[in-house]
Design a protein around this motif. Structure first.
Motif, mmCIF file in Angstrom:
data_model
loop_
_atom_site.group_PDB
_atom_site.id
_atom_site.type_symbol
_atom_site.label_atom_id
_atom_site.label_comp_id
_atom_site.label_asym_id
_atom_site.label_seq_id
_atom_site.Cartn_x
_atom_site.Cartn_y
_atom_site.Cartn_z
ATOM 1 N N TYR A 175 6.122 5.749 14.376
ATOM 2 C CA TYR A 175 6.747 6.844 15.116
ATOM 3 C C TYR A 175 7.714 6.287 16.170
ATOM 4 N N LEU A 232 -0.439 15.479 17.948
ATOM 5 C CA LEU A 232 0.317 14.238 17.834
ATOM 6 C C LEU A 232 0.517 13.585 19.204
ATOM 7 N N LEU A 243 0.184 13.379 10.271
ATOM 8 C CA LEU A 243 -1.192 13.122 10.685
ATOM 9 C C LEU A 243 -2.191 13.315 9.541
ATOM 10 N N ARG A 297 -2.358 11.295 20.274
ATOM 11 C CA ARG A 297 -2.505 10.095 19.464
ATOM 12 C C ARG A 297 -1.415 9.068 19.772
ATOM 13 N N TRP A 308 4.386 15.752 13.237
ATOM 14 C CA TRP A 308 2.931 15.957 13.250
ATOM 15 C C TRP A 308 2.353 16.140 11.856
ATOM 16 N N THR A 362 2.266 3.976 17.122
ATOM 17 C CA THR A 362 3.512 4.639 17.520
ATOM 18 C C THR A 362 4.714 3.742 17.237
#
Length: 346
Positions: free
Chosen positions: A341, A326, A133, A329, A130, A337
């Motif tokens: 991520y 997080l 961000l 989002r 997170w 993502t």
């Protein structure tokens, strides 16, 4: 609007009385303060939405934000795509029509997300995800005034939202600054400029699907076209625009902080008919990413009506602010993502 939720089922809105209209100036008027606080508490408990007037936002700035928003969306598609959110691990930038999802269903809107203008943190692989961000925004090269106007708008709306946060604290019989710990570190606010093109296709009426906002407070500026609806008792209530008024709703952070005495409300946006375009500008006061949401010690006569935060296994609420931010989002923007991520992919 971030964390996305399962909505109510009715599809045909019913005629309903208008939402409450509150005047923020009454919070500072000795003879009106207690009435204002009672009305604020009632509005938040009853439907979770209200119109706000007397907010002090300059008419000139309102016209400037509308003008720069329309100019941004009128840019060539290639220039908007050049600042695509898919390029940003901070979830900043432009999102094409249909690229944001609400519970897996594409929303019929295009938008640009603008957060606090802060540098990206220097992180290691051991730091929590997170923390990624925080970071800079993306700005279109052909429209330099977008940065100036939107950052001024964000600063102005932040001041209004903090005044409202103080009013909520007093309405709950807390010190005025009881919730300042949520916002006194690096700001994590969000501004969305949004365009909803109309459609006559039934499967394209979802501008934004039913959801609850994940932050503290949302302040929305609407144009002249309706579309926003809130859910109450299984029915959808229209929230038509009122000139000069902001629409305010509480987010899930206040639900957590009050043990469910205040509850975030499901809402959605329907796109207009074909040939009509709707614009809106949403400001989301979000908590600083560090820390956790406190539990306010409500007096007994209020605490007895606290139902606890809503439990949704598809969208659990976390008291730790960073993971909570997080989570929303990641599920709304699968392209970001996937690129930045991947460890969160199924």
């Amino acid at each position: 609007m971030t964390n996305k939720r399962r909505g109510a089922t009715p599809d045909t809105p019913q005629k309903q009385p208008a939402l409450p209209i509150l005047d923020l100036r009454d919070f500072q008027r000795t003879d009106q303060r207690q009435t204002f606080l009672a009305n604020l508490r009632q509005a938040a408990r009853d439907v979770g939405f209200f119109y706000l007037i007397g907010h002090g936002v300059n008419d000139t700035l309102i016209q400037q934000i509308w003008q720069v928003s329309r100019r941004f969306f009128a840019l060539p598609q290639a220039e908007k795509n050049a600042i695509s959110m898919a390029n940003s691990p901070h979830f900043r930038g432009y999102t094409q029509l249909g690229r944001e999802l609400t519970r897996g269903v594409p929303d019929r809107r295009e938008q640009i997300d603008i957060g606090a203008e802060l540098p990206a943190l220097e992180l290691s692989s051991k730091d929590p995800a997170w923390m990624r961000l925080q970071g800079p925004n993306q700005w279109p090269s052909r429209l330099p005034e977008l940065r100036e106007v939107t950052l001024e708008w964000s600063a102005t709306l932040r001041s209004v939202a903090i005044s409202l946060l103080h009013a909520f604290s007093v309405a709950l019989e807390q010190p005025e600054t009881a919730l300042d710990g949520l916002i006194n570190k690096a700001p994590a606010q969000l501004l969305k400029l949004i365009r909803y093109p109309g459609s006559h296709q039934a499967h394209e009426r979802q501008g934004v699907g039913p959801h609850k906002d994940a932050g503290i407070l949302t302040l929305l500026l609407q144009d002249d076209h309706p579309g926003l609806q809130v859910e109450k008792n299984g029915e959808w209530l229209d929230v038509p625009p009122i000139p000069g008024a902001l629409v305010v709703n509480i987010g899930e952070i206040l639900e957590l902080a009050t043990n469910g005495y205040l509850r975030a409300t499901l809402h959605r946006v329907l796109v207009p008919d074909a040939g009509v375009t709707r614009y809106s500008i949403g400001y989301f006061l979000s908590p600083s990413l560090e820390g956790s949401v406190p539990l306010l010690p409500l007096p007994e006569h209020l605490a007895k009506d606290a139902l606890g935060p809503e439990s949704d296994p598809d969208n659990p609420l976390f008291r730790d602010i960073g993971p909570n931010a997080l989570k929303g989002r990641l599920r709304s923007h699968p392209d970001v993502t996937e690129r930045f991520y991947p460890e969160f992919l199924p």
